[in-house]
Design a protein around this motif. Structure first.
Motif, PDB file in Angstrom:
ATOM      1  N   PHE A 107       0.805  -1.215   0.000  1.00 52.61           N
ATOM      2  CA  PHE A 107       0.000   0.000   0.000  1.00 52.61           C
ATOM      3  C   PHE A 107       0.840   1.268   0.000  1.00 52.61           C
ATOM      4  CE2 PHE A 107      -2.807  -3.327   1.179  1.00 52.61           C
ATOM      5  CZ  PHE A 107      -4.001  -2.976   0.579  1.00 52.61           C
ATOM      6  N   ALA A 108       1.846   1.328   0.882  1.00 55.95           N
ATOM      7  CA  ALA A 108       2.635   2.561   0.961  1.00 55.95           C
ATOM      8  C   ALA A 108       3.388   2.879  -0.332  1.00 55.95           C
ATOM      9  CB  ALA A 108       3.593   2.483   2.156  1.00 55.95           C
ATOM     10  N   PRO A 109       4.074   1.910  -0.974  1.00 60.10           N
ATOM     11  CA  PRO A 109       4.884   2.291  -2.150  1.00 60.10           C
ATOM     12  C   PRO A 109       4.058   2.595  -3.389  1.00 60.10           C
ATOM     13  CG  PRO A 109       5.363   0.030  -1.474  1.00 60.10           C
ATOM     14  CD  PRO A 109       4.204   0.490  -0.685  1.00 60.10           C
ATOM     15  N   LEU A 110       2.817   2.127  -3.442  1.00 55.16           N
ATOM     16  CA  LEU A 110       2.000   2.358  -4.627  1.00 55.16           C
ATOM     17  C   LEU A 110       1.224   3.647  -4.419  1.00 55.16           C
ATOM     18  CD1 LEU A 110       0.859  -1.284  -5.011  1.00 55.16           C
ATOM     19  CD2 LEU A 110       2.140  -0.034  -6.702  1.00 55.16           C
ATOM     20  N   GLY A 111       1.451   4.609  -5.285  1.00 52.07           N
ATOM     21  CA  GLY A 111       0.912   5.940  -5.060  1.00 52.07           C
ATOM     22  C   GLY A 111      -0.596   6.031  -5.236  1.00 52.07           C
ATOM     23  N   VAL A 112      -1.089   7.242  -5.127  1.00 49.77           N
ATOM     24  CA  VAL A 112      -2.500   7.522  -5.323  1.00 49.77           C
ATOM     25  C   VAL A 112      -2.922   7.030  -6.706  1.00 49.77           C
ATOM     26  CG1 VAL A 112      -4.179   9.377  -5.586  1.00 49.77           C
ATOM     27  CG2 VAL A 112      -2.417   9.519  -3.840  1.00 49.77           C
ATOM     28  N   GLY A 113      -4.061   6.389  -6.785  1.00 53.50           N
ATOM     29  CA  GLY A 113      -4.572   5.987  -8.091  1.00 53.50           C
ATOM     30  C   GLY A 113      -4.148   4.608  -8.530  1.00 53.50           C
ATOM     31  N   ALA A 114      -3.371   3.891  -7.707  1.00 50.55           N
ATOM     32  CA  ALA A 114      -2.989   2.530  -8.087  1.00 50.55           C
ATOM     33  C   ALA A 114      -3.783   1.514  -7.268  1.00 50.55           C
ATOM     34  CB  ALA A 114      -1.492   2.323  -7.918  1.00 50.55           C
ATOM     35  N   GLY A 115      -5.085   1.770  -7.127  1.00 52.18           N
ATOM     36  CA  GLY A 115      -5.922   0.924  -6.278  1.00 52.18           C
ATOM     37  C   GLY A 115      -5.951  -0.517  -6.703  1.00 52.18           C
ATOM     38  N   VAL A 116      -6.078  -0.760  -8.008  1.00 54.64           N
ATOM     39  CA  VAL A 116      -6.153  -2.143  -8.484  1.00 54.64           C
ATOM     40  C   VAL A 116      -4.833  -2.853  -8.239  1.00 54.64           C
ATOM     41  CG1 VAL A 116      -6.758  -3.612 -10.402  1.00 54.64           C
ATOM     42  CG2 VAL A 116      -7.663  -1.328 -10.292  1.00 54.64           C
ATOM     43  N   ALA A 117      -3.726  -2.150  -8.501  1.00 53.62           N
ATOM     44  CA  ALA A 117      -2.416  -2.762  -8.288  1.00 53.62           C
ATOM     45  C   ALA A 117      -2.239  -3.120  -6.817  1.00 53.62           C
ATOM     46  CB  ALA A 117      -1.316  -1.816  -8.753  1.00 53.62           C
ATOM     47  N   SER A 118      -2.673  -2.226  -5.901  1.00 54.80           N
ATOM     48  CA  SER A 118      -2.578  -2.532  -4.467  1.00 54.80           C
ATOM     49  C   SER A 118      -3.358  -3.787  -4.128  1.00 54.80           C
ATOM     50  CB  SER A 118      -3.158  -1.394  -3.638  1.00 54.80           C
ATOM     51  OG  SER A 118      -2.284  -0.334  -3.575  1.00 54.80           O
ATOM     52  N   MET A 119      -4.541  -3.897  -4.713  1.00 54.57           N
ATOM     53  CA  MET A 119      -5.381  -5.048  -4.391  1.00 54.57           C
ATOM     54  C   MET A 119      -4.741  -6.337  -4.881  1.00 54.57           C
ATOM     55  SD  MET A 119      -9.172  -5.697  -5.630  1.00 54.57           S
ATOM     56  CE  MET A 119      -8.527  -6.334  -7.146  1.00 54.57           C
ATOM     57  N   VAL A 120      -4.256  -6.312  -6.131  1.00 53.88           N
ATOM     58  CA  VAL A 120      -3.630  -7.520  -6.673  1.00 53.88           C
ATOM     59  C   VAL A 120      -2.365  -7.847  -5.890  1.00 53.88           C
ATOM     60  CG1 VAL A 120      -2.459  -8.452  -8.678  1.00 53.88           C
ATOM     61  CG2 VAL A 120      -4.615  -7.285  -8.951  1.00 53.88           C
ATOM     62  N   SER A 121      -1.622  -6.796  -5.522  1.00 56.91           N
ATOM     63  CA  SER A 121      -0.422  -7.001  -4.731  1.00 56.91           C
ATOM     64  C   SER A 121      -0.766  -7.638  -3.383  1.00 56.91           C
ATOM     65  CB  SER A 121       0.242  -5.647  -4.548  1.00 56.91           C
ATOM     66  OG  SER A 121       1.344  -5.730  -3.744  1.00 56.91           O
ATOM     67  N   SER A 122      -1.857  -7.168  -2.751  1.00 54.54           N
ATOM     68  CA  SER A 122      -2.224  -7.760  -1.465  1.00 54.54           C
ATOM     69  C   SER A 122      -2.691  -9.202  -1.654  1.00 54.54           C
ATOM     70  CB  SER A 122      -3.299  -6.930  -0.762  1.00 54.54           C
ATOM     71  OG  SER A 122      -4.550  -7.082  -1.376  1.00 54.54           O
ATOM     72  N   PHE A 123      -3.206  -9.512  -2.844  1.00 59.26           N
ATOM     73  CA  PHE A 123      -3.576 -10.898  -3.130  1.00 59.26           C
ATOM     74  C   PHE A 123      -2.326 -11.768  -3.240  1.00 59.26           C
ATOM     75  CE2 PHE A 123      -4.297 -14.121  -6.505  1.00 59.26           C
ATOM     76  CZ  PHE A 123      -5.089 -14.972  -5.765  1.00 59.26           C
ATOM     77  N   GLY A 149     -10.836 -16.754  -9.899  1.00 59.24           N
ATOM     78  CA  GLY A 149     -11.213 -15.403 -10.316  1.00 59.24           C
ATOM     79  C   GLY A 149     -10.132 -14.383 -10.012  1.00 59.24           C
ATOM     80  N   VAL A 150      -9.601 -14.423  -8.786  1.00 55.08           N
ATOM     81  CA  VAL A 150      -8.600 -13.425  -8.420  1.00 55.08           C
ATOM     82  C   VAL A 150      -7.308 -13.672  -9.197  1.00 55.08           C
ATOM     83  CG1 VAL A 150      -7.462 -12.258  -6.526  1.00 55.08           C
ATOM     84  CG2 VAL A 150      -9.635 -13.326  -6.147  1.00 55.08           C
ATOM     85  N   HIS A 151      -6.976 -14.950  -9.424  1.00 58.05           N
ATOM     86  CA  HIS A 151      -5.802 -15.251 -10.240  1.00 58.05           C
ATOM     87  C   HIS A 151      -5.938 -14.645 -11.639  1.00 58.05           C
ATOM     88  CE1 HIS A 151      -4.015 -18.420  -7.592  1.00 58.05           C
ATOM     89  NE2 HIS A 151      -2.941 -17.887  -8.121  1.00 58.05           N
ATOM     90  N   SER A 152      -7.111 -14.843 -12.257  1.00 57.88           N
ATOM     91  CA  SER A 152      -7.234 -14.376 -13.640  1.00 57.88           C
ATOM     92  C   SER A 152      -7.155 -12.861 -13.697  1.00 57.88           C
ATOM     93  CB  SER A 152      -8.525 -14.893 -14.271  1.00 57.88           C
ATOM     94  OG  SER A 152      -9.605 -14.642 -13.440  1.00 57.88           O
ATOM     95  N   LEU A 153      -7.618 -12.210 -12.625  1.00 56.38           N
ATOM     96  CA  LEU A 153      -7.475 -10.755 -12.544  1.00 56.38           C
ATOM     97  C   LEU A 153      -6.003 -10.374 -12.406  1.00 56.38           C
ATOM     98  CD1 LEU A 153      -9.574  -8.516 -12.357  1.00 56.38           C
ATOM     99  CD2 LEU A 153      -9.364  -8.642  -9.900  1.00 56.38           C
ATOM    100  N   ALA A 154      -5.299 -11.153 -11.574  1.00 56.58           N
ATOM    101  CA  ALA A 154      -3.892 -10.849 -11.311  1.00 56.58           C
ATOM    102  C   ALA A 154      -3.045 -11.042 -12.568  1.00 56.58           C
ATOM    103  CB  ALA A 154      -3.365 -11.736 -10.186  1.00 56.58           C
ATOM    104  N   TYR A 155      -3.393 -12.025 -13.412  1.00 54.07           N
ATOM    105  CA  TYR A 155      -2.601 -12.273 -14.611  1.00 54.07           C
ATOM    106  C   TYR A 155      -2.511 -11.019 -15.470  1.00 54.07           C
ATOM    107  CZ  TYR A 155      -2.816 -17.253 -13.557  1.00 54.07           C
ATOM    108  OH  TYR A 155      -2.696 -18.466 -12.957  1.00 54.07           O
TER     109      TYR A 155
END
Lengths: 304, 313
Positions: A84-100, B223-229
């Protein structure tokens, strides 16, 4: 009538654990406007550390509780620093995938610690039952209910009566303006994240001690139940988390009682779906959330 | 190629369909946790068509794609007015509900003295069309990649069309897109239907590749995997999600380099990658640069630069 009330009571009891989980979720989402999928797995790390200690040395239960909470706070801070901290404002999807991605990592780390599917966990009460007139309740769940109410009261006080809470609410309103007013946004967010993980750790400990066992499904379970309860109750609101958790518990208890365990989950998802379509803000949410949350002042958590 | 390798390559091809499906919705700025539901619907439908009704394979795949599209339309109508987290969770709720419905779904007929068909939580066994019709593993792999190539070509054409531009405009800012005359909800609905079609088609291939499907395969993890790809590989081009699948399944799952530590390595790598490149490896900027290099167009002369300052590269 008595069986109906008993089922509702059971639902409320289980629902208090969902409410506790949703409380931590709501805090993170409310402040960051980002989804932390690693919330459950962070709890799992704490719980597994506690269990490891319990199996190896058999310490008193309060030590296990402290280790469980400390472990999930540590894991939570790790997630915040990395996703969360290194990904700036507007990278919400990237944060979520990263947390996954970190979810996968934390879960594997837990399984390397304790590879079997389930392990015993110390109980607070010995799992006895209390009867109140015609009804039966489990003291484990009464503790959980009390913890949920106490914690939401404490959180409300913290948010509305302290400087830290004021800073947090300023960030929710508009993080740029907050930082211009001299609030250390990054530190405040880290603290909020640690606090949410601590709430999650307490929730995890109480649930596991009521079940008297810990299983490998804990991470997924905690993330999903917390998320669903938060969405039912209302995004990022404290009373919403409680109402959502209790409502989810009652829905599950009744549908399980009427149609069996598979339909229990189906009913929960169906209610969630219909509720989101008809009232996207949740039971206690406002309809103002409808047009992209955070288009006023905040950062959109989706896209770019 | 040996059987093991063919299996892995086929698997990569099939999973790419779900990844592309999630990618298509990401272009319009929506996160879906539910594309695995259309994959499941496609898999079950095409299995029923070929293994139970004994109709040709092409018809089975077509039915899978069509039901995927129809289901996406039905879900899209009420949910596409939602936004961000609410849309994501609504699709999650739908997909999990579909998974549980398949756990309750029983529809079997007797064929050659055996019961065939979906049997609740036990799953749907013996979708044996490719064995009964002597399609070899290599041939089936070629079928998968032929269809994947066609899908990619379609997406390539789409991205150059007005519709594709509308997708990305909505993804950038739907309000701004609306003021430019883009009909936001119908365009999003089109994207959702296309995504459902792709996932349904992939599901049909998956069912015939493994000959066996069960509800547990189609859980949130898929589902989450395919999003992550899409996010790992990059959101700039349809090859991005493919690259993501190749990295995950091809490199990590198949080679047993890290054995018990695979997820620790993979999770850490993805998190670090997303810090460096939040839009994935093949992001829009890189794709733009590659396109320009391939076209060999002369670089804009300095006189052009002065209008809007230095051109971003």
């Amino acid at each position: 009538m008595i069986p109906f009330i008993q089922t509702t009571l059971d639902g409320l009891m289980v629902g208090s654990s969902y409410g506790l989980l949703a409380l931590g979720f709501a805090l993170i989402f409310g402040v960051m406007r980002r989804l932390n999928l690693s919330y459950g797995p962070s709890i799992m790390i704490g719980a597994y550390l506690g269990t490891l200690l319990y199996i190896k040395f058999g310490p008193p239960t309060y030590v296990v509780a402290i280790v469980a909470v400390a472990g999930s706070v540590m894991a939570g801070i790790y997630v915040e620093r990395l996703c969360f901290a290194p990904l700036g404002v507007g990278a919400g999807v990237a944060s979520m995938v990263s947390s996954f991605a970190i979810w996968m990592q934390l879960e594997q780390a837990s399984l390397l610690m304790l590879p079997r599917h389930s392990y015993p966990f110390p109980s607070l009460t010995g799992g006895e039952l209390w009867s109140l007139g015609p009804f039966v309740v489990r003291p484990d769940y009464l503790i959980m209910l009390a913890a949920m109410l106490a914690m939401s009261a404490a959180l409300t006080l913290l948010l509305y009566r302290t400087r830290f809470g004021l800073g947090l609410r300023a960030i929710v309103e508009n993080s740029l303006a907050a930082s211009l007013s001299g609030i250390d946004v990054e530190r405040t967010m880290l603290k909020a994240f640690a606090l949410a993980s601590a709430i999650g750790g307490v929730a995890g400990f109480l649930v596991l001690s009521a079940n008297q066992q810990v299983t490998a499904m804990l991470g997924m379970w905690a993330t999903l139940k917390g998320l669903i309860a938060m969405m039912i109750g209302g995004l990022g609101s404290i009373p919403g988390a409680i109402v959502g958790g209790l409502a989810l518990g009652v829905i599950e208890a009744h549908s399980q009682n009427l149609f069996g365990p598979q339909v229990r989950d189906l009913a929960a998802y169906a209610v969630l779906f219909v509720l989101l379509v008809l009232r996207p803000g949740g039971i206690l949410g406002t309809t103002a959330v409808r047009r992209g949350m955070g288009q006023r002042g905040g950062d959109r958590w989706t896209t770019t | 190629m040996d059987d093991h390798l063919i299996g892995i390559v086929s698997n990569i091809g099939v999973i790419s369909f779900v990844a592309l499906s999630a990618y298509l919705l990401l272009l319009t700025g929506e996160i879906s946790f539910g594309q695995q539901a259309f994959f499941a619907i496609g898999a079950y439908t095409s299995g029923i068509v070929t293994a139970m009704w004994q109709l040709p394979f092409a018809l089975g795949l077509g039915a899978g794609a069509a039901t995927g599209a129809a289901a996406a339309l039905l879900v899209g109508l009420p949910t596409l007015r939602l936004h961000g987290l609410q849309f994501a969770i609504a699709t999650l709720a739908f997909a999990e509900a579909v998974r549980i419905l398949f756990e309750l779904f029983r529809y079997q007929i007797v064929r050659d003295g055996e019961l065939v068909g979906p049997n609740g939580i036990e799953g749907f066994r013996n979708i044996r069309y490719i064995f009964e019709n002597d399609v070899s593993a290599t041939e089936f792999m070629l079928i998968i990649y032929g269809l994947l190539g066609a899908t990619l070509f379609g997406l390539f054409l789409l991205e150059r069309s007005r519709l594709g531009t509308a997708f990305r405009m909505i993804g950038e800012d739907d309000l701004l897109a609306a003021t430019q005359g883009v009909a936001v909800v119908p365009v999003k609905l089109t994207a959702a239907c296309l995504a459902g079609t792709i996932a349904g088609l992939g599901g049909g291939l998956y069912a015939h590749l493994t000959t066996y499907v069960e509800p547990a395969i189609f859980d949130v993890m898929l589902g989450v995997h395919s999003l992550a790809y899409g996010l790992i590989g990059g959101l700039g081009t349809a090859f991005g999600p493919l690259l993501g699948v190749v990295i995950d399944i091809g490199l990590l799952e198949s080679t047993r380099w890290f054995a018990g530590y695979r997820m620790i390595v993979f999770g850490g790598l993805v998190a670090v990658l997303l810090i460096v490149r939040p839009r994935g490896l093949l992001d829009e900027q890189l794709v733009h640069r590659i396109r320009r290099a391939v076209r060999r167009r002369p670089r804009p002369s300095p006189a052009n630069d002065t209008v809007l300052g230095k051109e971003l590269s």
